[in-house]
Design a protein around this motif. Structure first.
Motif, PDB file in Angstrom:
ATOM      1  N   ARG A 121     -21.614 -18.519   2.959  1.00 36.95           N
ATOM      2  CA  ARG A 121     -20.266 -17.836   2.492  1.00 36.95           C
ATOM      3  C   ARG A 121     -20.292 -17.628   0.866  1.00 36.95           C
ATOM      4  O   ARG A 121     -20.740 -18.655   0.121  1.00 36.95           O
ATOM      5  N   VAL A 162     -24.576  -7.123  -6.602  1.00 35.51           N
ATOM      6  CA  VAL A 162     -24.202  -5.987  -5.502  1.00 35.51           C
ATOM      7  C   VAL A 162     -24.801  -6.837  -4.187  1.00 35.51           C
ATOM      8  O   VAL A 162     -24.270  -6.804  -3.171  1.00 35.51           O
ATOM      9  N   GLN A 165     -23.540  -9.790  -1.988  1.00 33.31           N
ATOM     10  CA  GLN A 165     -22.486  -9.138  -1.026  1.00 33.31           C
ATOM     11  C   GLN A 165     -23.102  -9.014   0.546  1.00 33.31           C
ATOM     12  O   GLN A 165     -22.240  -9.260   1.431  1.00 33.31           O
ATOM     13  N   SER A 169     -20.718 -13.740   4.311  1.00 35.85           N
ATOM     14  CA  SER A 169     -19.357 -13.269   4.474  1.00 35.85           C
ATOM     15  C   SER A 169     -18.436 -13.609   3.169  1.00 35.85           C
ATOM     16  O   SER A 169     -18.862 -14.769   2.446  1.00 35.85           O
ATOM     17  N   THR A 170     -17.570 -13.177   2.722  1.00 32.04           N
ATOM     18  CA  THR A 170     -16.826 -13.065   1.538  1.00 32.04           C
ATOM     19  C   THR A 170     -15.333 -12.389   1.685  1.00 32.04           C
ATOM     20  O   THR A 170     -15.123 -11.694   2.639  1.00 32.04           O
ATOM     21  N   SER A 171     -14.553 -12.976   0.703  1.00 30.53           N
ATOM     22  CA  SER A 171     -13.185 -12.428   0.964  1.00 30.53           C
ATOM     23  C   SER A 171     -13.063 -11.199   0.034  1.00 30.53           C
ATOM     24  O   SER A 171     -14.158 -10.758  -0.837  1.00 30.53           O
ATOM     25  N   GLN A 172     -12.136 -10.338   0.181  1.00 28.26           N
ATOM     26  CA  GLN A 172     -12.052  -9.112  -0.606  1.00 28.26           C
ATOM     27  C   GLN A 172     -11.666  -9.500  -1.992  1.00 28.26           C
ATOM     28  O   GLN A 172     -12.308  -8.579  -2.997  1.00 28.26           O
ATOM     29  N   ARG A 175     -15.189  -9.979  -3.296  1.00 27.05           N
ATOM     30  CA  ARG A 175     -15.999  -8.825  -3.122  1.00 27.05           C
ATOM     31  C   ARG A 175     -15.643  -7.921  -4.574  1.00 27.05           C
ATOM     32  O   ARG A 175     -16.548  -7.534  -5.112  1.00 27.05           O
ATOM     33  N   SER A 176     -14.389  -7.866  -4.755  1.00 19.82           N
ATOM     34  CA  SER A 176     -13.946  -7.068  -6.146  1.00 19.82           C
ATOM     35  C   SER A 176     -14.540  -7.673  -7.264  1.00 19.82           C
ATOM     36  O   SER A 176     -15.010  -7.280  -8.005  1.00 19.82           O
ATOM     37  N   LEU A 178     -17.108  -9.422  -7.690  1.00 14.17           N
ATOM     38  CA  LEU A 178     -18.651  -9.240  -7.718  1.00 14.17           C
ATOM     39  C   LEU A 178     -19.003  -7.827  -8.192  1.00 14.17           C
ATOM     40  O   LEU A 178     -19.871  -7.369  -9.030  1.00 14.17           O
ATOM     41  N   TYR A 179     -18.214  -6.862  -7.550  1.00 12.14           N
ATOM     42  CA  TYR A 179     -18.287  -5.366  -8.129  1.00 12.14           C
ATOM     43  C   TYR A 179     -18.012  -5.202  -9.567  1.00 12.14           C
ATOM     44  O   TYR A 179     -18.572  -4.606 -10.604  1.00 12.14           O
ATOM     45  N   SER A 216     -14.316  -2.036  -8.355  1.00 14.37           N
ATOM     46  CA  SER A 216     -13.592  -3.219  -8.371  1.00 14.37           C
ATOM     47  C   SER A 216     -12.385  -3.226  -8.709  1.00 14.37           C
ATOM     48  O   SER A 216     -11.714  -4.177  -8.284  1.00 14.37           O
TER      49      SER A 216
END
Length: 421
Positions: A121, A162, A165, A169-172, A175-176, A178-179, A216
């Motif tokens: 995760r 990048v 990801q 799995s990851t949350s939205q 993810r944002s 990380l971007y 992001s």
């Protein structure tokens, strides 16, 4: 002890088009690739190698030299301690085997933790870890400026953000984030390229950074990227493009939510207006910048890059650039002194830039002797920074034009030959 010049290294550098400074940068980058920490070499280190004053560099430096050149240290003319220069070198290690060893070592250190039965995760702790590395990149920029090692390190960390990801799995939300971190690293690579006057690379990094920032949804990093684009075009002498890019940054809602972002946007606009020769626009935007800074809440949480750069010293430095461009040397000098008083000790590159510009402002007022003392006071460890070197070269040209036959000009020419080249 008598030293013997390293003619082999000197010949290799000439063949491959390396100066002492560019080889130092390349080796620093290679040290960073091998150890995770950028090397601290400069042009004087390489000149010591060439002159034979350092006959056997440290082990990490030797490995980095091999990575850069494809040759062993002995094949480059270095002599192991305890061996005479004329002694035969040991059999050279197969470069293919050496590269394989380095690759295998790097791969081994980068191996992920053993996979457990549960899927991995990717979470907030990964973002926090990368943000810590980003803070290190920002600190390195303030100390060293636009060396290639910082640019490469930032790009590698952007790719890591990048790629992370795809490892689980990851949350939205994560993810944002990380971007956003990837965009931040790429924007640091962009700034390192601008600072090192590698403008084609900077434009390429801008495209990538803008794309990541858009994914992001983070307006603060979008501000940084477009504000950097304004600085890029300003340094390229394209004020119309610079104003347009900086307007993108200034139009973002974050500048209305946080006056400090507005202050930085206005101050950078003032520096651009200086290139257009518009005194009224410079005065207006400097005033807007100071008004916004006065309204900013010092307790507001802001990204590390913003808290590191935007303060009264930065506003004064940008005003200094604007007034120098206008030829208003008296006001430029006042802003230079203000910036030097307020600059934090860690801002070594900025202190050198402001000092060099102060010398220009003093020379513009005909104060040759103080200007000389100021220019020669730029610390030697940063005089070869591309932007600092450019300002000092312009100072020398101005001095020769102002007083072509004076003793001051002769002294500067000698200083330039012995110290700056």
């Amino acid at each position: 002890m008598e030293t013997t010049r390293n003619l082999v290294l000197t010949a290799w550098m000439a063949e491959h088009g390396h100066s002492s400074n560019t080889l130092a940068d390349a080796v620093n980058q290679a040290i960073g690739d091998l150890t995770g920490r950028l090397g601290g070499l400069d042009g004087s280190s390489v000149r010591d190698w060439k002159a034979g004053r350092v006959r056997w560099p440290k082990s990490a430096t030797r490995a980095a030299l091999t990575k850069v050149t494809g040759l062993s240290a002995t094949a480059l003319g270095f002599v192991p301690r305890g061996r005479a220069a004329s002694a035969p070198a040991p059999p050279q290690e197969d470069p293919v085997n050496r590269r394989s060893f380095l690759t295998a070592t790097a791969a081994t250190t980068a191996l992920p933790l053993p996979v457990t039965a549960a899927p991995h995760r990717v979470g907030a702790s990964d973002v926090t870890r990368l943000r810590g590395k980003f803070a290190d990149v920002v600190a390195g920029d303030h100390q060293h400026g636009g060396i290639r090692g910082i640019e490469t390190r930032a790009l590698d960390l952007s790719a890591e953000a990048v790629d992370l990801q795809g490892r689980g799995s990851t949350s939205q939300r994560v993810r944002s984030q990380l971007y956003a971190v990837a965009a931040a690293f790429t924007s640091s690579a962009m700034w390192a390229a601008i600072d090192g006057r590698r403008f084609d690379a900077a434009r390429h990094h801008h495209e990538r950074a803008a794309s990541l920032a858009a994914m992001s949804g983070d307006q603060t990093i979008q501000f940084r990227i477009w504000s950097h684009a304004g600085s890029l075009y300003r340094h390229m002498g394209r004020p119309s493009d610079a104003l347009a890019a900086n307007d993108v940054a200034r139009a973002l809602p974050v500048t209305r939510r946080d006056p400090l972002f507005a202050a930085l946007g206005h101050a950078r606009h003032a520096a651009i207006h200086g290139l257009t020769g518009s005194r009224s626009a410079v005065e207006r935007t400097i005033g807007h910048a100071q008004d916004a800074a006065d309204r900013a809440d010092p307790h507001t949480h802001r990204p590390v890059w913003m808290t590191a750069v935007c303060d009264q010293a930065e506003l004064a430095e940008l005003a200094l650039s604007a007034y120098l461009s206008l030829g208003d040397f008296e006001r430029a000098e006042a802003q230079a002194h203000r910036s030097l008083t307020l600059l934090r000790p860690s801002m070594q590159r900025d202190r050198a830039l402001v000092t060099a510009r102060l010398a220009q402002a003093q020379l513009g007022q005909g104060e040759v002797e103080p200007a000389m003392a100021t220019a020669m006071g730029v610390p030697l460890n940063v005089v070869r920074h591309p932007r600092v070197a450019g300002i000092l070269a312009a100072f020398g040209s101005g001095l020769r034009e102002f007083a072509p036959h004076s003793s001051h000009t002769r002294a500067w020419t000698q200083y330039q030959r012995e110290v700056l080249t």
